[in-house]
Design a protein around this motif. Structure first.
Motif, PDB file in Angstrom:
ATOM      1  N   THR A   1       0.821  -1.216   0.000  1.00 40.67           N
ATOM      2  CA  THR A   1       0.000   0.000   0.000  1.00 40.67           C
ATOM      3  C   THR A   1       0.854   1.264   0.000  1.00 40.67           C
ATOM      4  O   THR A   1       0.344   2.356  -0.240  1.00 40.67           O
ATOM      5  N   LEU A   2       2.161   1.112   0.242  1.00 44.84           N
ATOM      6  CA  LEU A   2       3.064   2.264   0.175  1.00 44.84           C
ATOM      7  C   LEU A   2       2.988   2.938  -1.196  1.00 44.84           C
ATOM      8  O   LEU A   2       2.987   4.165  -1.298  1.00 44.84           O
ATOM      9  N   MET A   3       2.899   2.134  -2.256  1.00 49.43           N
ATOM     10  CA  MET A   3       2.815   2.714  -3.596  1.00 49.43           C
ATOM     11  C   MET A   3       1.517   3.497  -3.761  1.00 49.43           C
ATOM     12  O   MET A   3       1.493   4.553  -4.395  1.00 49.43           O
ATOM     13  N   MET A   4       0.433   2.987  -3.190  1.00 54.01           N
ATOM     14  CA  MET A   4      -0.842   3.675  -3.309  1.00 54.01           C
ATOM     15  C   MET A   4      -0.845   4.979  -2.510  1.00 54.01           C
ATOM     16  O   MET A   4      -1.357   6.005  -2.975  1.00 54.01           O
ATOM     17  N   ARG A   5      -0.251   4.942  -1.336  1.00 55.51           N
ATOM     18  CA  ARG A   5      -0.216   6.166  -0.526  1.00 55.51           C
ATOM     19  C   ARG A   5       0.643   7.236  -1.195  1.00 55.51           C
ATOM     20  O   ARG A   5       0.307   8.420  -1.148  1.00 55.51           O
ATOM     21  N   SER A   6       1.737   6.821  -1.806  1.00 57.78           N
ATOM     22  CA  SER A   6       2.567   7.809  -2.493  1.00 57.78           C
ATOM     23  C   SER A   6       1.830   8.377  -3.703  1.00 57.78           C
ATOM     24  O   SER A   6       1.961   9.562  -4.025  1.00 57.78           O
ATOM     25  N   ALA A   7       1.032   7.538  -4.386  1.00 56.43           N
ATOM     26  CA  ALA A   7       0.230   8.023  -5.510  1.00 56.43           C
ATOM     27  C   ALA A   7      -0.840   9.004  -5.029  1.00 56.43           C
ATOM     28  O   ALA A   7      -1.070  10.048  -5.660  1.00 56.43           O
ATOM     29  N   LEU A   8      -1.474   8.700  -3.911  1.00 53.00           N
ATOM     30  CA  LEU A   8      -2.485   9.602  -3.358  1.00 53.00           C
ATOM     31  C   LEU A   8      -1.868  10.941  -2.962  1.00 53.00           C
ATOM     32  O   LEU A   8      -2.456  12.004  -3.189  1.00 53.00           O
ATOM     33  N   ARG A   9      -0.673  10.884  -2.383  1.00 52.56           N
ATOM     34  CA  ARG A   9       0.007  12.135  -2.020  1.00 52.56           C
ATOM     35  C   ARG A   9       0.329  12.953  -3.266  1.00 52.56           C
ATOM     36  O   ARG A   9       0.215  14.179  -3.262  1.00 52.56           O
ATOM     37  N   ALA A  10       0.740  12.264  -4.324  1.00 48.22           N
ATOM     38  CA  ALA A  10       1.064  12.965  -5.567  1.00 48.22           C
ATOM     39  C   ALA A  10      -0.155  13.693  -6.125  1.00 48.22           C
ATOM     40  O   ALA A  10      -0.030  14.750  -6.753  1.00 48.22           O
ATOM     41  N   LEU A  11      -1.349  13.138  -5.884  1.00 46.49           N
ATOM     42  CA  LEU A  11      -2.581  13.743  -6.372  1.00 46.49           C
ATOM     43  C   LEU A  11      -3.234  14.671  -5.350  1.00 46.49           C
ATOM     44  O   LEU A  11      -4.158  15.413  -5.704  1.00 46.49           O
ATOM     45  N   GLY A  12      -2.782  14.605  -4.097  1.00 47.00           N
ATOM     46  CA  GLY A  12      -3.468  15.345  -3.042  1.00 47.00           C
ATOM     47  C   GLY A  12      -4.856  14.798  -2.798  1.00 47.00           C
ATOM     48  O   GLY A  12      -5.792  15.549  -2.501  1.00 47.00           O
ATOM     49  N   ALA A  13      -5.008  13.469  -2.932  1.00 47.67           N
ATOM     50  CA  ALA A  13      -6.319  12.824  -2.842  1.00 47.67           C
ATOM     51  C   ALA A  13      -6.435  12.004  -1.562  1.00 47.67           C
ATOM     52  O   ALA A  13      -5.447  11.744  -0.870  1.00 47.67           O
ATOM     53  N   HIS A  14      -7.664  11.584  -1.262  1.00 45.12           N
ATOM     54  CA  HIS A  14      -7.939  10.746  -0.095  1.00 45.12           C
ATOM     55  C   HIS A  14      -8.499   9.411  -0.561  1.00 45.12           C
ATOM     56  O   HIS A  14      -9.237   9.340  -1.543  1.00 45.12           O
ATOM     57  N   SER A  15      -8.179   8.356   0.161  1.00 45.54           N
ATOM     58  CA  SER A  15      -8.577   7.010  -0.250  1.00 45.54           C
ATOM     59  C   SER A  15     -10.093   6.848  -0.340  1.00 45.54           C
ATOM     60  O   SER A  15     -10.594   6.100  -1.182  1.00 45.54           O
ATOM     61  N   GLU A  16     -10.839   7.534   0.498  1.00 45.07           N
ATOM     62  CA  GLU A  16     -12.291   7.357   0.509  1.00 45.07           C
ATOM     63  C   GLU A  16     -12.955   7.862  -0.763  1.00 45.07           C
ATOM     64  O   GLU A  16     -14.072   7.455  -1.098  1.00 45.07           O
TER      65      GLU A  16
END
Length: 269
Positions: free
Chosen positions: A191-206
């Motif tokens: 999930t580290l890759m997903m969290r870094s992708a979310l940070r790159a987008l400024g997005a939230h998982s929900e």
């Protein structure tokens, strides 16, 4: 306030695997171009993800353009970028011995890493079509001497027109067997890759969807990262193999063509 279960009230962020979802090798999967165009016009943030670390985002953009997909370089996130981001957070401006290609070496250079075979902080293993016995032997000896072992992703095989190719996970197993040391895998299903992708987008998982063609990487990583998941049957997983797993995607479709016209609320019927 909108009900949290009301998916139509959300503005979704899209994370999409590349191979098997948008393209097959160098061939566009029908509907992929329409989906990307629809997301772009609607202003839905999106990233195209790949565990393959061979190419840089610029190279991948050019490859996708040749198939008919217009994906900005900034909308491509690779396991090489995720690995570089992780190492930069752990040991800024460190040193690494790399077994891989330009996608990985460029990502590491961009965060200030020095690539060396003299007492490196890390041995970093990525995808390459030209694994050499000499490079693998050097990696083994450096790990034995204390270098930390990192790999971009655990995929044991990759696709080609002639069948499967050995990939990062298979070569990592060889190094592990020789050294007794297991690597830390950064790419999916970490999930580290997903969290870094979310940070790159400024997005939230929900508010994020993960679209993929593999139950064992794409769906499970989206699920564990707290996202809604969509399995497309245009790649690896099938309805039959899907039943082997103890978890399920939120939605199953034949291909991304089934999502065109539904990007505002893909779960509507």
């Amino acid at each position: 306030m909108a009900d949290d279960t009301d998916t139509s009230a959300r503005r979704w962020t899209y994370l999409m695997d590349m191979d098997g979802v948008l393209v097959h090798e160098e061939t566009l999967i029908p509907g992929a171009d329409e989906l990307i165009a629809e997301l772009t016009v609607a202003g839905n943030p999106f990233l195209v993800l790949t565990n393959n670390s061979i190419r840089t985002p610029r190279d991948l953009r050019a490859r996708l353009e040749q198939t008919g997909l217009d994906v900005p370089e900034s909308a491509i996130w690779t396991s090489a970028l995720a690995t570089a981001s992780f190492l930069d957070s752990q040991r800024p401006r460190g040193t690494a011995y790399v077994v891989g290609e330009s996608g990985l070496t460029t990502a590491l250079h961009d965060v200030g890493y020095v690539l060396t075979d003299r007492d490196p902080d890390y041995v970093v293993l990525g995808e390459t079509r030209t694994y050499s016995f000499e490079a693998i032997t050097t990696a083994i000896r450096l790990v034995e001497r204390g270098a930390r072992f990192i790999a971009t992703n655990p995929d044991p095989t990759g696709p080609s027109r002639d069948g499967s190719l050995p990939a990062t996970g298979a070569v990592a197993a060889l190094i592990s067997r020789a050294t007794g040391r297991e690597p830390y895998f950064v790419g999916k299903p970490n999930t580290l890759m997903m969290r870094s992708a979310l940070r790159a987008l400024g997005a939230h998982s929900e508010q994020t969807l993960m679209i993929g063609d593999r139950m064992d990487t794409d769906v499970v990583v989206g699920l564990e990262a707290g996202m809604r998941t969509i399995l497309v049957l245009s790649g690896i997983s099938t309805r039959q193999t899907m039943e082997m797993y103890p978890y399920r995607p939120t939605l199953v479709v034949d291909s991304v063509a089934d999502l065109v016209g539904r990007t505002g609320d893909p779960f509507s019927r």
